[in-house]
Design a protein around this motif. Structure first.
Motif, PDB file in Angstrom:
ATOM      1  N   UNK A 155      17.836-155.268  36.282  1.00 60.51           N
ATOM      2  CA  UNK A 155      16.779-155.759  35.405  1.00 60.51           C
ATOM      3  C   UNK A 155      16.539-157.242  35.680  1.00 60.51           C
ATOM      4  N   UNK A 156      15.412-157.758  35.216  1.00 61.12           N
ATOM      5  CA  UNK A 156      15.045-159.141  35.470  1.00 61.12           C
ATOM      6  C   UNK A 156      16.158-160.091  35.009  1.00 61.12           C
ATOM      7  N   UNK A 157      16.512-161.036  35.881  1.00 61.06           N
ATOM      8  CA  UNK A 157      17.560-162.003  35.576  1.00 61.06           C
ATOM      9  C   UNK A 157      18.953-161.556  35.937  1.00 61.06           C
ATOM     10  N   UNK A 158      19.101-160.324  36.425  1.00 60.74           N
ATOM     11  CA  UNK A 158      20.424-159.830  36.787  1.00 60.74           C
ATOM     12  C   UNK A 158      20.962-160.564  38.016  1.00 60.74           C
ATOM     13  N   UNK A 159      22.281-160.851  38.056  1.00 64.41           N
ATOM     14  CA  UNK A 159      22.873-161.449  39.267  1.00 64.41           C
ATOM     15  C   UNK A 159      22.644-160.588  40.505  1.00 64.41           C
ATOM     16  N   UNK A 160      22.478-159.281  40.317  1.00 59.65           N
ATOM     17  CA  UNK A 160      22.276-158.390  41.452  1.00 59.65           C
ATOM     18  C   UNK A 160      20.969-158.660  42.182  1.00 59.65           C
ATOM     19  N   UNK A 161      20.030-159.294  41.490  1.00 60.33           N
ATOM     20  CA  UNK A 161      18.709-159.525  42.076  1.00 60.33           C
ATOM     21  C   UNK A 161      18.482-160.983  42.445  1.00 60.33           C
ATOM     22  N   UNK A 240      25.930-147.605  48.642  1.00 61.45           N
ATOM     23  CA  UNK A 240      27.092-147.471  49.506  1.00 61.45           C
ATOM     24  C   UNK A 240      26.811-146.452  50.608  1.00 61.45           C
ATOM     25  N   UNK A 241      27.575-146.566  51.677  1.00 60.66           N
ATOM     26  CA  UNK A 241      28.686-147.498  51.886  1.00 60.66           C
ATOM     27  C   UNK A 241      28.204-148.840  52.423  1.00 60.66           C
ATOM     28  N   UNK A 242      29.143-149.787  52.468  1.00 59.95           N
ATOM     29  CA  UNK A 242      28.869-151.048  53.147  1.00 59.95           C
ATOM     30  C   UNK A 242      30.149-151.540  53.790  1.00 59.95           C
ATOM     31  N   UNK A 243      29.988-152.314  54.865  1.00 59.18           N
ATOM     32  CA  UNK A 243      31.147-152.854  55.546  1.00 59.18           C
ATOM     33  C   UNK A 243      30.777-154.061  56.381  1.00 59.18           C
ATOM     34  N   UNK A 244      31.702-155.002  56.484  1.00 57.09           N
ATOM     35  CA  UNK A 244      31.520-156.209  57.283  1.00 57.09           C
ATOM     36  C   UNK A 244      32.651-156.289  58.301  1.00 57.09           C
ATOM     37  N   UNK A 245      32.327-156.643  59.522  1.00 57.07           N
ATOM     38  CA  UNK A 245      33.356-156.793  60.549  1.00 57.07           C
ATOM     39  C   UNK A 245      34.403-157.797  60.093  1.00 57.07           C
ATOM     40  N   UNK A 246      35.686-157.532  60.330  1.00 54.67           N
ATOM     41  CA  UNK A 246      36.736-158.456  59.882  1.00 54.67           C
ATOM     42  C   UNK A 246      36.483-159.899  60.300  1.00 54.67           C
ATOM     43  N   UNK A 247      35.958-160.114  61.498  1.00 55.90           N
ATOM     44  CA  UNK A 247      35.733-161.478  61.977  1.00 55.90           C
ATOM     45  C   UNK A 247      34.631-162.187  61.208  1.00 55.90           C
ATOM     46  N   UNK A 248      33.778-161.424  60.508  1.00 58.70           N
ATOM     47  CA  UNK A 248      32.653-162.019  59.773  1.00 58.70           C
ATOM     48  C   UNK A 248      32.899-162.083  58.268  1.00 58.70           C
ATOM     49  N   UNK A 249      34.061-161.663  57.815  1.00 60.42           N
ATOM     50  CA  UNK A 249      34.351-161.704  56.384  1.00 60.42           C
ATOM     51  C   UNK A 249      34.378-163.148  55.894  1.00 60.42           C
ATOM     52  N   UNK A 250      33.853-163.349  54.707  1.00 65.49           N
ATOM     53  CA  UNK A 250      33.790-164.687  54.138  1.00 65.49           C
ATOM     54  C   UNK A 250      32.571-165.478  54.562  1.00 65.49           C
ATOM     55  N   UNK A 251      31.696-164.870  55.370  1.00 67.07           N
ATOM     56  CA  UNK A 251      30.509-165.573  55.870  1.00 67.07           C
ATOM     57  C   UNK A 251      29.324-165.476  54.924  1.00 67.07           C
ATOM     58  N   UNK A 252      29.413-164.605  53.915  1.00 66.94           N
ATOM     59  CA  UNK A 252      28.286-164.374  53.017  1.00 66.94           C
ATOM     60  C   UNK A 252      27.410-163.213  53.418  1.00 66.94           C
ATOM     61  N   UNK A 253      27.726-162.578  54.551  1.00 63.26           N
ATOM     62  CA  UNK A 253      26.920-161.455  55.024  1.00 63.26           C
ATOM     63  C   UNK A 253      26.928-160.312  54.017  1.00 63.26           C
ATOM     64  N   UNK A 254      28.100-159.984  53.497  1.00 66.09           N
ATOM     65  CA  UNK A 254      28.216-158.849  52.591  1.00 66.09           C
ATOM     66  C   UNK A 254      27.341-158.994  51.356  1.00 66.09           C
ATOM     67  N   UNK A 286      31.510-160.372  41.678  1.00 61.33           N
ATOM     68  CA  UNK A 286      30.993-161.703  41.973  1.00 61.33           C
ATOM     69  C   UNK A 286      29.632-161.698  42.625  1.00 61.33           C
ATOM     70  N   UNK A 287      29.388-160.745  43.532  1.00 62.86           N
ATOM     71  CA  UNK A 287      28.143-160.745  44.300  1.00 62.86           C
ATOM     72  C   UNK A 287      26.971-160.167  43.526  1.00 62.86           C
ATOM     73  N   UNK A 288      27.251-159.265  42.572  1.00 67.61           N
ATOM     74  CA  UNK A 288      26.141-158.580  41.894  1.00 67.61           C
ATOM     75  C   UNK A 288      26.343-158.454  40.390  1.00 67.61           C
ATOM     76  N   UNK A 289      27.382-159.083  39.852  1.00 67.04           N
ATOM     77  CA  UNK A 289      27.628-158.948  38.425  1.00 67.04           C
ATOM     78  C   UNK A 289      27.958-157.526  38.011  1.00 67.04           C
ATOM     79  N   UNK A 290      28.464-156.719  38.931  1.00 65.29           N
ATOM     80  CA  UNK A 290      28.744-155.312  38.639  1.00 65.29           C
ATOM     81  C   UNK A 290      29.995-155.184  37.775  1.00 65.29           C
ATOM     82  N   UNK A 291      30.040-154.098  37.022  1.00 69.61           N
ATOM     83  CA  UNK A 291      31.182-153.841  36.143  1.00 69.61           C
ATOM     84  C   UNK A 291      31.684-152.419  36.369  1.00 69.61           C
ATOM     85  N   UNK A 292      32.974-152.209  36.204  1.00 67.39           N
ATOM     86  CA  UNK A 292      33.527-150.857  36.270  1.00 67.39           C
ATOM     87  C   UNK A 292      33.019-150.073  35.070  1.00 67.39           C
ATOM     88  N   UNK A 293      32.445-148.893  35.340  1.00 72.76           N
ATOM     89  CA  UNK A 293      31.890-148.112  34.241  1.00 72.76           C
ATOM     90  C   UNK A 293      32.320-146.652  34.280  1.00 72.76           C
TER      91      UNK A 293
END
Length: 306
Positions: A155-161, A240-254, A286-293
């Motif tokens: 929804x509008x204002x969500x961290x996911x967007x 899903x799914x999603x994945x980032x190469x180990x060498x690129x982790x922490x780069x913000x790609x995900x 952290x990246x999308x404000x998602x919560x376990x539901x």
């Protein structure tokens, strides 16, 4: 009442029953996609079982099952649904017993009440489907795992967007291109998923590319894939799914790939995305404000040779 194997001609009845029998609105609404995933798409790489409980020609309950695509000694029950007016009459138990016998005859030695990737509807039994859990325990299934989905509000204002433009510019400065994947990218994406992560993500990617209600985004540098994110393989609202190469982790790609997919889903009118069978909870929070539901119990039982 009798338990029979259903032909493709009865799938519209299966969808109608699931709409009425699935108590959670998000499941009932997407019943057509769930049934298509567990029958038409699943049949491309495994043996699929479609059982119906019939009385006087009327479908009272349904079970969709399959053999594992990676280990044919393992059977899966992917869905059990009983018409609301017919519950507590042993129909679900009869369907499960019928599935055990039929899958054992096909060579299965164990039956899992758990998702069968890459084509699955849920990781296991949602804990809110309490009668299904009670039936599993009565029939001798034992719980061996717990899984969960996370929900990202779209929804509008969500961290996911949050806009991805600034992060994409920073990545471009380092030679990284982020773009929507095309069907022609599937062989390279599938090879990347198999070599880096194993499992069945290549199959889920195949289900996300080239369909109007699904999609995939990728990151690459000098033609080398660094990561991907997909949505809609199981149903339109699931990510899903999603994945980032180990060498690129922490780069913000995900985070960029995730939010690009969530923006697509929001543009399609989806107000909340389900991130299925989650591993890295802190990342999605952290990246999308998602919560376990949604929380799922997964069960298993030996069905022959015991």
């Amino acid at each position: 009442m009798e338990i029979i194997e259903l032909g493709p001609d009865r799938l519209p009845e299966v969808v109608d029953l699931c709409r009425r029998a699935l108590d959670l609105p998000e499941d009932a609404t997407e019943a057509p996609a769930v049934v298509a995933t567990l029958t038409e798409r699943a049949a491309t790489d495994r043996t699929v079982l479609r059982l119906g409980a019939i009385r006087d020609g009327v479908l009272l309950g349904v079970l969709l099952g399959s053999l594992s695509a990676t280990d044919p000694r393992r059977g899966h029950v992917d869905l059990v649904a009983v018409a609301p007016a017919e519950r507590r009459q042993g129909i679900g138990a009869a369907l499960l017993t019928g599935a055990e016998a039929r899958l054992a005859a096909l060579g299965a030695a164990e039956l899992l009440l758990a998702g069968n990737p890459p084509h699955y509807a849920w990781p296991g039994i949602d804990v809110r489907y309490t009668p299904a859990i009670c039936a599993a325990l009565r029939l001798g299934y034992r719980q061996d795992r717990t899984a969960w989905n996370m929900t990202a509000a779209l929804t509008e204002g969500s961290p996911a967007l949050r806009p991805t433009g600034p992060a994409e510019q920073r990545l471009a400065a380092r030679g990284v291109t982020v773009r929507r994947a095309e069907p022609a990218d599937l062989p390279a994406l599938a090879a990347f998923a198999r070599s880096v992560f194993g499992g069945t993500w290549d199959g889920e990617l195949a289900g996300s590319l080239g369909r109007p209600d699904a999609g995939t985004h990728l990151a690459e540098r000098a033609g080398e894939i660094l990561g991907f994110a997909a949505y809609g393989s199981a149903r339109p609202s699931w990510f899903g799914p999603m994945g980032t190469a180990p060498a690129a982790e922490g780069s913000g790609i995900g985070g960029v790939l995730l939010r690009r997919c969530l923006q697509d889903q929001a543009a399609a009118g989806i107000s909340a995305a389900q991130i299925g069978w989650v591993g890295p909870v802190p990342f999605y929070s952290g990246a999308a404000g998602a919560r376990i539901e949604r929380v799922f119990f997964l069960y298993r039982k030996a069905i022959k040779g015991a």
